[in-house]
Scaffold this active site. Sequence first.
Site, PDB file in Angstrom:
ATOM      1  N   PHE A 142       0.855  -1.189   0.000  1.00 56.32           N
ATOM      2  CA  PHE A 142       0.000   0.000   0.000  1.00 56.32           C
ATOM      3  C   PHE A 142       0.887   1.234   0.000  1.00 56.32           C
ATOM      4  CE2 PHE A 142      -2.381   3.571   1.597  1.00 56.32           C
ATOM      5  CZ  PHE A 142      -3.518   3.496   0.835  1.00 56.32           C
ATOM      6  N   ASP A 227       9.118   2.964   2.136  1.00 60.18           N
ATOM      7  CA  ASP A 227       7.931   3.733   2.473  1.00 60.18           C
ATOM      8  C   ASP A 227       7.640   3.505   3.953  1.00 60.18           C
ATOM      9  OD1 ASP A 227       5.417   4.709   2.960  1.00 60.18           O
ATOM     10  OD2 ASP A 227       4.499   3.884   1.139  1.00 60.18           O
ATOM     11  N   LYS A 257       2.344  11.054   7.480  1.00 59.15           N
ATOM     12  CA  LYS A 257       1.478  10.786   8.636  1.00 59.15           C
ATOM     13  C   LYS A 257       1.939  11.477   9.931  1.00 59.15           C
ATOM     14  CE  LYS A 257      -1.181   7.084   6.762  1.00 59.15           C
ATOM     15  NZ  LYS A 257      -0.892   5.940   5.922  1.00 59.15           N
TER      16      LYS A 257
HETATM   17  C1  LIG Z   1      -1.058   6.016   4.398  1.00 59.66           C
HETATM   18  C2  LIG Z   1       0.022   5.498   3.563  1.00 59.66           C
HETATM   19  C3  LIG Z   1       0.339   6.069   2.323  1.00 59.66           C
HETATM   20  C4  LIG Z   1      -0.476   7.177   1.700  1.00 59.66           C
HETATM   21  O1  LIG Z   1      -0.531   8.337   2.465  1.00 59.66           O
HETATM   22  P1  LIG Z   1      -1.694   9.416   2.172  1.00 59.66           P
HETATM   23  O2  LIG Z   1      -1.326  10.560   3.070  1.00 59.66           O
HETATM   24  O3  LIG Z   1      -2.978   8.757   2.542  1.00 59.66           O
HETATM   25  O4  LIG Z   1      -1.622   9.748   0.737  1.00 59.66           O
HETATM   26  C5  LIG Z   1       1.423   5.576   1.638  1.00 59.66           C
HETATM   27  N1  LIG Z   1       2.143   4.546   2.118  1.00 59.66           N
HETATM   28  C6  LIG Z   1       1.869   3.964   3.304  1.00 59.66           C
HETATM   29  C7  LIG Z   1       2.724   2.844   3.784  1.00 59.66           C
HETATM   30  C8  LIG Z   1       0.781   4.397   4.052  1.00 59.66           C
HETATM   31  O5  LIG Z   1       0.483   3.785   5.197  1.00 59.66           O
END
Ligand SMILES: *Cc1c(COP(=O)(O)O)cnc(C)c1O
Length: 403
Positions: A142, A227, A257
Site C-alpha cells: 500500500f 515507504d 502521517k
Molecule cells: C497512508 C500510507 C500512504 C499514503 O498516504 P496518504 O497521506 O494517505 O496519501 C502511503 N504509504 C503507506 C505505507 C501508508 O500507510
Amino acid sequence: MKNTDTYYINLEDKFGAHNYHPLDVVLARGKGVWVWDVNGKKYMDFLSGYSAVSHGHAHKKIAKAAKKQMDLLTLTGRAFRNDQLGKFCEELCKFTGFEMFLPMNSGAEAVETALKIARKWGYTKKGVEKDKAEIIAFANNFHGRTITIVGMSTEQQYKEGFGSFPSGFKVVAYNNIEAVKKAITKNTVAMLIEPIQGEGGIIIPSEGYLTALRKLCRENNILLILDEIQTGFGRTGKLFAFQHETVAKPDMLIVGKALGGGYYPVSGVLSSREIMSVIKPGDHGSTFGGNPLAAAIGRASIAVMKEEKMVENSKKMGDYLLKQLKTIKSKWIKEIRGKGLFIGVELIPESGGARKFCEALAKIGILSKETHDMVIRFAPPLIITKSEIDFAIKKIKKVLETK
Ligand SMILES: *Cc1c(COP(=O)(O)O)cnc(C)c1O
C-alpha cells in the site's frame, strides 16, 4: 433531528462521496488517547488516524506552535523563502540521519516524488536509456491512491475501473529474495517497499530480508526506497522500522502521517545530497509543500517525539500490549503479530471477519479498524500508558472471547 449522530451520518452520506466505509461513530473532540462523540460518549483511539496521530489528539505543544505560526505567516509558495523551512529540514535530517529533505503534503505525493527522483537518477546517473527505467514494487503493498500508485497495487478493488496505468513497474512477491533477483534487469533503477506492510495486514518479513534487499540493491546499483509513512517515527518501537535491522538504511526514505503531529498533512522524501541533487529547480514542486505552517508543525512534532520519548514508549508499551494480547484465549484468533505499537490480530475465516469485532469494540469504547478482511489493527497513540492499555485489554478480551 439536529446534532444527533444520525443527523451527521445522513448529512455526510448525502453530500459527501462514499469513498470510505467508516464505523458509525461521530467524533467531536479528542485529548491524548481519548476521543468523544457528539453524544459525549468516550472512546479510546486504537487506530491513531492510521498512525498520523501518534502524538495523541490535541497535543498542547504542537497546537501552540501551530497557533503561533498561524498568526505570523502560513503560506508563501516556494516562490519565496520562509524562516521555518530551512530549520525544519535541518532538524528532520539530523533527527533521522539523512542529508536532504524534499517536502510534500500527503503520503501519496511523497511516494510519487520518490518515484520521480528514482527515475531521474536512473537516467542521469545510472545511464538507463530514455523511458526504459523500471521500478520494482511488492505484492500486497500500500503506497497511496494516485493512478501510478494503484497501478502497482495487487488489490483488485484499488485498480478496477481506474486503468490504464503507467508502465515501468514490476510487482514481485513480498518476503521472497529470489523473486526480486529474477525481476532485476539492467534498467532497474529502484525498489519501493514497506519494511512492514501496514494496510496489507501488519505483515512482518523474515529477519534479514531487508538486509538482503539492501545488499542486492548495492550490488546492482539500484536505489532502495522505503515507504515508512505508516511505520515511521516510532510506530514499530524504533525511530524507523528499517532500524530493526542494522544495515538496512535506504537510499530514500518516504515519511508522512505522524510528521504532521495529527494537525496537518506533512510528508516528504529524505535522501542523500548526491541523489537529491538530480532534482533541479522546476523539476518538481507543490504549492503547499514546505509551507511555513507545515514546517512549524513538523518541527514541533519532532520536538515532542524527542521530549516525550515516544519511540522508547512505543517499544515498552508495544511489548506489553503484545504480551497481554497473547494471553487472550479466543478460538477466533489465528495469529497475533506486531512490533512496537503496531499490532495485527489475524482471525480465522470462521470468525466472520474482523469488521464485526471492530464494531463490537467500538460499542464498548475502543476504536480500531479492520485491515483486509481478517486482521484487526491495534495502533494506539505512542503516548499511551500502561493503565490505559490495561483498560483497553479488558475490553478487547471481552470481545475476542465471545463465542
Ligand atoms: C497512508 C500510507 C500512504 C499514503 O498516504 P496518504 O497521506 O494517505 O496519501 C502511503 N504509504 C503507506 C505505507 C501508508 O500507510
